[in-house]
Design an enzyme around this catalytic site. Structure first.
Site, short mmCIF file in Angstrom:
data_model
loop_
_atom_site.label_atom_id
_atom_site.label_comp_id
_atom_site.label_asym_id
_atom_site.label_seq_id
_atom_site.Cartn_x
_atom_site.Cartn_y
_atom_site.Cartn_z
N TYR A 164 77.91 35.54 79.96
CA TYR A 164 77.65 34.73 81.16
C TYR A 164 78.92 34.60 81.99
CZ TYR A 164 75.86 30.73 83.87
OH TYR A 164 75.44 29.88 84.87
N LYS A 168 79.79 35.82 85.84
CA LYS A 168 80.12 34.88 86.93
C LYS A 168 81.52 35.16 87.50
CE LYS A 168 76.18 32.73 86.93
NZ LYS A 168 75.23 32.88 88.05
#
Ligand code: NAD
Length: 286
Positions: A164, A168
């Protein structure tokens, strides 16, 4: 395939929002509809999109179009573009909001296909939308905005969040590059990137690779007690209207960013911020 829409709109401002069937995307949709803006709701989850768009279209008739689309599939994004052009001549805001969290586990325990899937949705899906719609935005006479949804995990990294967090961080680099290219070529498009902290949404319900069920339940409960998505959406819309590039809806994220940057400049080890301490304490709970 279903659509809730008027045949075509002329004068209203239009926001296209991906991941609009749930969480922050749904809250952004509601804020814009309340402001009299027309919304193109985009989501992969057809049944949820159907349910939410039907509900909202009774409250805001003739103001929305719902288009199922998996942003990782370029042919679906191309079809989304065709359908959107049939609906409107202009787009004022594109919210690249759709995202997934993937496996929450140490990087060596995450299946490579899971990491690939997170990057496909959070990064390549975003690029599909940008590449499909930028030519339209460039042709428009009025200015428009592209708003990319990152996370506090774009400004720091931590335990169990490698896939994740990598995705990002890529959104941050993508957004800054996009900003510079648009500026250099003097195209009338503003860019924003948003770094929310924990927000009460169903993001974690799609988690896989859970290290232990107690941890997952604790994390879910943490999210359920965090800031409501409607609050975050209001903040974002306000900041986007002021053409802010970096949008940090939660104060503590500024601290994580500062601590991380200081560690890099001082060439220290990565700073163990409050989120990292919290994650450690959740993992230890049995
Ligand atoms: N909830 C948080 O704590 C939090 C914090 C920081 C950032 N974010 C980011 O905010 C964004 C929205 O997340 P949320 O918390 O509202 O989660 P959510 O799961 O409630 O909503 C995400 C939506 O994206 C859709 N989606 C997923 N993959 C898609 C695809 N391939 N194509 C089209 N739609 C797809 C899902 O169906 C879902 O409706 C994400 O980018 C997430 O990373 C969330």
């Amino acid at each position: 395939m279903f659509f809730y829409s008027i045949a075509r709109i002329n004068k209203m401002s239009v926001a296209l929002i991906t991941g609009a069937a749930s969480g922050i995307g749904l809250a952004l949709t509601t804020v814009y509809l309340e402001q009299g803006v027309s919304v193109v709701m985009v989501d992969k989850d057809e049944s949820k999109l159907h349910f939410e768009s039907a509900r909202l279209s009774t409250l805001f008739p003739n103001q929305l179009l719902a288009i199922p689309c998996d942003i990782t599939k370029s042919e679906e994004v191309a079809a989304l573009k065709v359908r959107t052009i049939q609906y409107t001549d202009q787009i004022d805001w594109i919210y690249n909001n759709a995202g997934i969290i993937g496996s929450i586990a140490p990087v060596w325990d995450i299946n490579i296909d899971n990491i690939r899937q997170v990057l496909e949705v959070n990064v390549l899906g975003m690029i599909h939308i940008i590449q499909a719609f930028i030519p339209l935005l460039i042709q428009q006479t009025q200015r428009s905005s592209i708003v990319n949804m990152a996370s506090m995990y774009a400004l720091c990294a931590g335990s169990l969040m490698s896939a994740y967090s990598m995705s990002k961080h890529a959104v941050l680099a993508l957004s800054e590059s996009l900003h510079f290219d648009l500026q250099r070529l003097q195209h009338p498009i503003d860019v924003s990137i948003v770094f929310p902290s924990f927000t009460d949404t169903s993001l974690l319900s799609k988690t896989t690779g859970i290290p232990n069920p107690t941890f997952h339940e604790s994390l879910k409960s943490l999210l359920a007690h965090s800031r409501p998505a409607a609050d975050v959406a209001h903040h974002i819309v306000q900041e986007v209207s002021q053409k802010k590039f970096y949008i940090l809806p939660d104060k503590e994220v500024k601290g994580y960013c500062e601590e991380r940057t200081r560690s890099i400049i001082l060439q220290e080890n990565p700073h163990r911020n409050n989120i990292e301490q919290l994650m450690n304490s959740l993992v230890k709970r049995k």
